[in-house]
Motif scaffolding. Structure first.
Motif, PDB file in Angstrom:
ATOM      1  N   ASP A  25       0.886  -1.164   0.000  1.00 41.89           N
ATOM      2  CA  ASP A  25       0.000   0.000   0.000  1.00 41.89           C
ATOM      3  C   ASP A  25       0.925   1.216   0.000  1.00 41.89           C
ATOM      4  O   ASP A  25       1.915   1.244   0.743  1.00 41.89           O
ATOM      5  CB  ASP A  25      -0.876   0.016   1.264  1.00 41.89           C
ATOM      6  N   ILE A  26       0.619   2.179  -0.838  1.00 38.70           N
ATOM      7  CA  ILE A  26       1.509   3.343  -0.977  1.00 38.70           C
ATOM      8  C   ILE A  26       0.703   4.633  -0.843  1.00 38.70           C
ATOM      9  O   ILE A  26      -0.310   4.811  -1.528  1.00 38.70           O
ATOM     10  CB  ILE A  26       2.227   3.346  -2.351  1.00 38.70           C
ATOM     11  N   ASP A  27       1.181   5.501   0.036  1.00 39.53           N
ATOM     12  CA  ASP A  27       0.579   6.829   0.196  1.00 39.53           C
ATOM     13  C   ASP A  27       1.583   7.852  -0.345  1.00 39.53           C
ATOM     14  O   ASP A  27       2.758   7.831   0.025  1.00 39.53           O
ATOM     15  CB  ASP A  27       0.303   7.072   1.697  1.00 39.53           C
ATOM     16  N   ILE A  28       1.120   8.723  -1.221  1.00 40.17           N
ATOM     17  CA  ILE A  28       1.996   9.719  -1.854  1.00 40.17           C
ATOM     18  C   ILE A  28       1.556  11.104  -1.402  1.00 40.17           C
ATOM     19  O   ILE A  28       0.395  11.489  -1.624  1.00 40.17           O
ATOM     20  CB  ILE A  28       1.890   9.649  -3.400  1.00 40.17           C
ATOM     21  N   ARG A  29       2.454  11.831  -0.731  1.00 41.07           N
ATOM     22  CA  ARG A  29       2.173  13.225  -0.337  1.00 41.07           C
ATOM     23  C   ARG A  29       3.351  14.080  -0.758  1.00 41.07           C
ATOM     24  O   ARG A  29       4.395  14.047  -0.106  1.00 41.07           O
ATOM     25  CB  ARG A  29       1.949  13.334   1.170  1.00 41.07           C
ATOM     26  N   TRP A  30       3.194  14.769  -1.880  1.00 46.04           N
ATOM     27  CA  TRP A  30       4.272  15.553  -2.493  1.00 46.04           C
ATOM     28  C   TRP A  30       5.495  14.656  -2.613  1.00 46.04           C
ATOM     29  O   TRP A  30       5.478  13.707  -3.382  1.00 46.04           O
ATOM     30  CB  TRP A  30       4.518  16.867  -1.719  1.00 46.04           C
ATOM     31  N   ARG A  31       6.558  14.897  -1.825  1.00 46.23           N
ATOM     32  CA  ARG A  31       7.768  14.099  -2.023  1.00 46.23           C
ATOM     33  C   ARG A  31       7.979  13.073  -0.913  1.00 46.23           C
ATOM     34  O   ARG A  31       9.060  12.509  -0.788  1.00 46.23           O
ATOM     35  CB  ARG A  31       8.987  15.020  -2.146  1.00 46.23           C
ATOM     36  N   THR A  32       6.943  12.866  -0.103  1.00 42.18           N
ATOM     37  CA  THR A  32       7.038  11.872   0.973  1.00 42.18           C
ATOM     38  C   THR A  32       6.160  10.670   0.644  1.00 42.18           C
ATOM     39  O   THR A  32       4.954  10.822   0.383  1.00 42.18           O
ATOM     40  CB  THR A  32       6.607  12.484   2.319  1.00 42.18           C
ATOM     41  N   LEU A  33       6.787   9.509   0.661  1.00 46.98           N
ATOM     42  CA  LEU A  33       6.076   8.265   0.393  1.00 46.98           C
ATOM     43  C   LEU A  33       5.950   7.468   1.680  1.00 46.98           C
ATOM     44  O   LEU A  33       6.883   7.426   2.489  1.00 46.98           O
ATOM     45  CB  LEU A  33       6.860   7.415  -0.617  1.00 46.98           C
ATOM     46  N   THR A  34       4.801   6.842   1.865  1.00 49.23           N
ATOM     47  CA  THR A  34       4.632   5.901   2.967  1.00 49.23           C
ATOM     48  C   THR A  34       4.264   4.551   2.376  1.00 49.23           C
ATOM     49  O   THR A  34       3.300   4.448   1.604  1.00 49.23           O
ATOM     50  CB  THR A  34       3.539   6.373   3.947  1.00 49.23           C
ATOM     51  N   PHE A  35       5.072   3.560   2.719  1.00 51.49           N
ATOM     52  CA  PHE A  35       4.834   2.192   2.248  1.00 51.49           C
ATOM     53  C   PHE A  35       4.337   1.356   3.422  1.00 51.49           C
ATOM     54  O   PHE A  35       4.872   1.461   4.539  1.00 51.49           O
ATOM     55  CB  PHE A  35       6.139   1.564   1.738  1.00 51.49           C
ATOM     56  N   ARG A  36       3.359   0.523   3.136  1.00 45.93           N
ATOM     57  CA  ARG A  36       2.901  -0.425   4.149  1.00 45.93           C
ATOM     58  C   ARG A  36       2.829  -1.797   3.491  1.00 45.93           C
ATOM     59  O   ARG A  36       2.288  -1.942   2.383  1.00 45.93           O
ATOM     60  CB  ARG A  36       1.539   0.002   4.682  1.00 45.93           C
ATOM     61  N   CYS A  37       3.420  -2.776   4.159  1.00 43.97           N
ATOM     62  CA  CYS A  37       3.436  -4.131   3.613  1.00 43.97           C
ATOM     63  C   CYS A  37       2.705  -5.081   4.554  1.00 43.97           C
ATOM     64  O   CYS A  37       3.047  -5.202   5.734  1.00 43.97           O
ATOM     65  CB  CYS A  37       4.878  -4.623   3.424  1.00 43.97           C
ATOM     66  N   VAL A  38       1.708  -5.721   3.992  1.00 45.24           N
ATOM     67  CA  VAL A  38       0.957  -6.753   4.712  1.00 45.24           C
ATOM     68  C   VAL A  38       0.416  -7.711   3.655  1.00 45.24           C
ATOM     69  O   VAL A  38       0.081  -7.278   2.547  1.00 45.24           O
ATOM     70  CB  VAL A  38      -0.175  -6.138   5.567  1.00 45.24           C
TER      71      VAL A  38
END
Ligand SMILES: C[C@H](O)[C@H](O)[C@H]1CNC2=NC(N)=NC(=O)C2=N1
Length: 97
Positions: free
Chosen positions: A58-71
């Motif tokens: 799962d990937i959240d994109i906010r300008w130049r910050t990415l948040t990855f979540r793996c499940v």
């Protein structure tokens, strides 16, 4: 179906993934890139790896910050497939930073 990792096993794996945190319900990290196109380029490379592994973060994109979540959605928790995907995401982020 891949085997769910125990809480202890997830903790042990997270010890080898210093940028990641989480628990048996999922692991995640953020990554800040230099600008928006650089962040999108990372997402694109992660997409290629996810297709190769047939395992998708799962990937959240906010300008130049990415948040990855793996499940592992089909297993309802963290499996070795998530650990492998996390390592591959780290490789991509490292080479982009
Ligand atoms: C058919 C295919 O293997 C499944 O739908 C895969 C695709 N990618 C996936 N990715 C993740 N993170 N969890 C899954 O359960 C999953 N299932």
């Amino acid at each position: 179906m891949a085997d769910l990792l125990t809480a202890d096993a997830v903790r042990e794996e997270l010890g080898r993934l210093p940028d990641w945190s989480g628990d048996p319900t999922g692991i995640g990290r953020t990554a800040q890139l230099g600008n928006f196109p650089a962040a999108i380029a990372v997402v694109d490379r992660v997409a290629t790896v996810a297709e190769e592994l047939d395992h998708h973060p799962d990937i959240d994109i906010r300008w130049r910050t990415l948040t990855f979540r793996c499940v592992t959605h089909s297993a309802g928790g963290v499996t070795h497939r998530d650990i492998e995907l996390a390592r591959r995401i780290d490789d991509i982020v490292r080479s982009a930073a």
